[in-house]
Write a protein that holds these residues in place. Structure first.
Motif, PDB file in Angstrom:
ATOM      1  N   LEU A  11      39.751  22.825  19.474  1.00  0.00           N
ATOM      2  CA  LEU A  11      38.340  23.098  19.742  1.00  0.00           C
ATOM      3  C   LEU A  11      37.531  21.811  19.689  1.00  0.00           C
ATOM      4  O   LEU A  11      37.923  20.837  19.053  1.00  0.00           O
ATOM      5  CB  LEU A  11      37.795  24.081  18.694  1.00  0.00           C
ATOM      6  CG  LEU A  11      38.545  25.399  18.551  1.00  0.00           C
ATOM      7  CD1 LEU A  11      38.002  26.172  17.358  1.00  0.00           C
ATOM      8  CD2 LEU A  11      38.447  26.223  19.825  1.00  0.00           C
ATOM      9  N   LYS A  12      36.378  21.844  20.309  1.00  0.00           N
ATOM     10  CA  LYS A  12      35.440  20.728  20.197  1.00  0.00           C
ATOM     11  C   LYS A  12      34.961  20.682  18.750  1.00  0.00           C
ATOM     12  O   LYS A  12      34.851  21.717  18.088  1.00  0.00           O
ATOM     13  CB  LYS A  12      34.255  20.941  21.130  1.00  0.00           C
ATOM     14  CG  LYS A  12      34.623  20.863  22.595  1.00  0.00           C
ATOM     15  CD  LYS A  12      33.407  21.092  23.464  1.00  0.00           C
ATOM     16  CE  LYS A  12      33.812  21.054  24.935  1.00  0.00           C
ATOM     17  NZ  LYS A  12      32.706  21.416  25.812  1.00  0.00           N
ATOM     18  N   HIS A  27      33.145  23.228  13.733  1.00  0.00           N
ATOM     19  CA  HIS A  27      32.165  23.264  12.648  1.00  0.00           C
ATOM     20  C   HIS A  27      31.525  24.657  12.553  1.00  0.00           C
ATOM     21  O   HIS A  27      31.322  25.185  11.451  1.00  0.00           O
ATOM     22  CB  HIS A  27      31.112  22.182  12.877  1.00  0.00           C
ATOM     23  CG  HIS A  27      30.203  21.948  11.719  1.00  0.00           C
ATOM     24  ND1 HIS A  27      30.660  21.594  10.465  1.00  0.00           N
ATOM     25  CD2 HIS A  27      28.856  22.037  11.619  1.00  0.00           C
ATOM     26  CE1 HIS A  27      29.639  21.475   9.644  1.00  0.00           C
ATOM     27  NE2 HIS A  27      28.523  21.740  10.319  1.00  0.00           N
ATOM     28  N   ILE A  28      31.231  25.264  13.690  1.00  0.00           N
ATOM     29  CA  ILE A  28      30.665  26.614  13.714  1.00  0.00           C
ATOM     30  C   ILE A  28      31.626  27.594  13.054  1.00  0.00           C
ATOM     31  O   ILE A  28      31.224  28.415  12.229  1.00  0.00           O
ATOM     32  CB  ILE A  28      30.341  27.052  15.163  1.00  0.00           C
ATOM     33  CG1 ILE A  28      29.146  26.259  15.701  1.00  0.00           C
ATOM     34  CG2 ILE A  28      30.064  28.556  15.234  1.00  0.00           C
ATOM     35  CD1 ILE A  28      28.895  26.432  17.181  1.00  0.00           C
ATOM     36  N   LEU A  29      32.913  27.519  13.390  1.00  0.00           N
ATOM     37  CA  LEU A  29      33.903  28.419  12.794  1.00  0.00           C
ATOM     38  C   LEU A  29      34.001  28.224  11.289  1.00  0.00           C
ATOM     39  O   LEU A  29      34.072  29.195  10.531  1.00  0.00           O
ATOM     40  CB  LEU A  29      35.270  28.217  13.447  1.00  0.00           C
ATOM     41  CG  LEU A  29      35.471  29.100  14.663  1.00  0.00           C
ATOM     42  CD1 LEU A  29      35.624  28.253  15.893  1.00  0.00           C
ATOM     43  CD2 LEU A  29      36.667  29.966  14.460  1.00  0.00           C
ATOM     44  N   LEU A  38      22.479  23.482  12.859  1.00  0.00           N
ATOM     45  CA  LEU A  38      22.934  22.661  13.978  1.00  0.00           C
ATOM     46  C   LEU A  38      21.859  22.432  15.032  1.00  0.00           C
ATOM     47  O   LEU A  38      22.110  21.752  16.032  1.00  0.00           O
ATOM     48  CB  LEU A  38      24.173  23.297  14.622  1.00  0.00           C
ATOM     49  CG  LEU A  38      25.373  23.492  13.704  1.00  0.00           C
ATOM     50  CD1 LEU A  38      26.516  24.159  14.456  1.00  0.00           C
ATOM     51  CD2 LEU A  38      25.828  22.169  13.116  1.00  0.00           C
ATOM     52  N   GLY A  39      20.679  23.048  14.840  1.00  0.00           N
ATOM     53  CA  GLY A  39      19.603  22.897  15.816  1.00  0.00           C
ATOM     54  C   GLY A  39      19.943  23.521  17.153  1.00  0.00           C
ATOM     55  O   GLY A  39      19.650  22.950  18.205  1.00  0.00           O
ATOM     56  N   VAL A  41      25.315  29.858  19.497  1.00  0.00           N
ATOM     57  CA  VAL A  41      26.260  29.775  18.379  1.00  0.00           C
ATOM     58  C   VAL A  41      27.221  30.951  18.434  1.00  0.00           C
ATOM     59  O   VAL A  41      28.442  30.786  18.338  1.00  0.00           O
ATOM     60  CB  VAL A  41      25.517  29.735  17.023  1.00  0.00           C
ATOM     61  CG1 VAL A  41      26.490  29.892  15.868  1.00  0.00           C
ATOM     62  CG2 VAL A  41      24.740  28.446  16.882  1.00  0.00           C
ATOM     63  N   ARG A  42      26.684  32.160  18.593  1.00  0.00           N
ATOM     64  CA  ARG A  42      27.528  33.369  18.644  1.00  0.00           C
ATOM     65  C   ARG A  42      28.485  33.312  19.832  1.00  0.00           C
ATOM     66  O   ARG A  42      29.657  33.647  19.722  1.00  0.00           O
ATOM     67  CB  ARG A  42      26.660  34.616  18.733  1.00  0.00           C
ATOM     68  CG  ARG A  42      27.454  35.910  18.704  1.00  0.00           C
ATOM     69  CD  ARG A  42      26.571  37.127  18.823  1.00  0.00           C
ATOM     70  NE  ARG A  42      25.617  37.231  17.748  1.00  0.00           N
ATOM     71  CZ  ARG A  42      25.883  37.746  16.555  1.00  0.00           C
ATOM     72  NH1 ARG A  42      27.081  38.193  16.293  1.00  0.00           N
ATOM     73  NH2 ARG A  42      24.953  37.821  15.638  1.00  0.00           N
ATOM     74  N   SER A  43      28.000  32.839  20.961  1.00  0.00           N
ATOM     75  CA  SER A  43      28.823  32.738  22.157  1.00  0.00           C
ATOM     76  C   SER A  43      29.971  31.744  21.958  1.00  0.00           C
ATOM     77  O   SER A  43      31.129  32.033  22.289  1.00  0.00           O
ATOM     78  CB  SER A  43      27.950  32.317  23.341  1.00  0.00           C
ATOM     79  OG  SER A  43      28.727  32.120  24.479  1.00  0.00           O
TER      80      SER A  43
END
Length: 191
Positions: A139-140, A145-147, A163-164, A170-172
């Motif tokens: 992943l990028k 980081h989102i996960l 994360l601004g 984010v959900r997507s």
């Protein structure tokens, strides 16, 4: 396409949903402005929690944004929207309760001195964490980081604030990342 009555075709909500399904992005703003409170009210009746209700509200709008013309209501656009909202709310609450998908954090490695763990258990745990980190490396960095933040218990709104970013984005990204991981795991099962 099934028969759509003239009264439904003239219904404001149906017209907005139709425009949205046909790719008109401006329809989303109008839909949110005109029906956001209606949806939020229905969610709050079930959850009675503002934070969760806001997350579910975003999930409802994300769902509406992905509809195709064939998935639009055939009658009763407003009651259809209430039913979709209800179903997504219940589904969200069940998922949140069950936590079917979890990703361990590399920072959460157990204390090496824990007497209750055998060396074989420790080896399995460390190898599992390395495997998870290898999986996440596809992943990028921002998506990874989102996960990790989601696994730590942060809501989509909280992650977006950190994360601004837009919470829907984010959900997507979170959903696409999970799908990508599932695909990779599926490919490995086939070999």
């Amino acid at each position: 396409m099934a028969f759509i009555s003239e009264s439904l075709q003239n219904h404001k909500l149906y017209r907005l949903l139709r425009r949205l399904a046909e790719g008109d992005e401006a329809a989303m703003d109008t839909l949110y402005r005109d029906y956001g409170s209606f949806i939020y009210f229905h969610i709050m009746n079930i959850t009675d929690n503002r934070g969760i209700a806001e997350e579910i509200l975003q999930e409802v709008f994300l769902h509406l944004a992905t509809l195709t013309p064939d998935q639009l209501p055939r009658f009763g656009a407003t009651s259809w929207l209430a039913k979709v909202t209800h179903n997504l709310t219940v589904s969200y609450l069940k998922k949140r309760e069950m936590r079917l998908v979890s990703l361990p954090s590399i920072d959460a490695l157990p204390d090496m001195e824990a007497a209750s763990l055998s060396s074989r258990n420790m080896e399995d745990t460390v190898l599992g964490r390395i495997y998870v980190n290898d999986l996440l490396s596809i992943l990028k960095p921002e998506t990874e980081h989102i996960l990790r933040l989601r696994y730590q218990g942060f809501s989509f709104n909280e992650i977006a604030d950190q994360l601004g970013m837009n919470p829907v984005t984010v959900r997507s990204r979170y959903s696409r990342a999970l799908q990508k991981i599932k695909e990779v795991l599926g490919e490995q099962d086939d070999t």
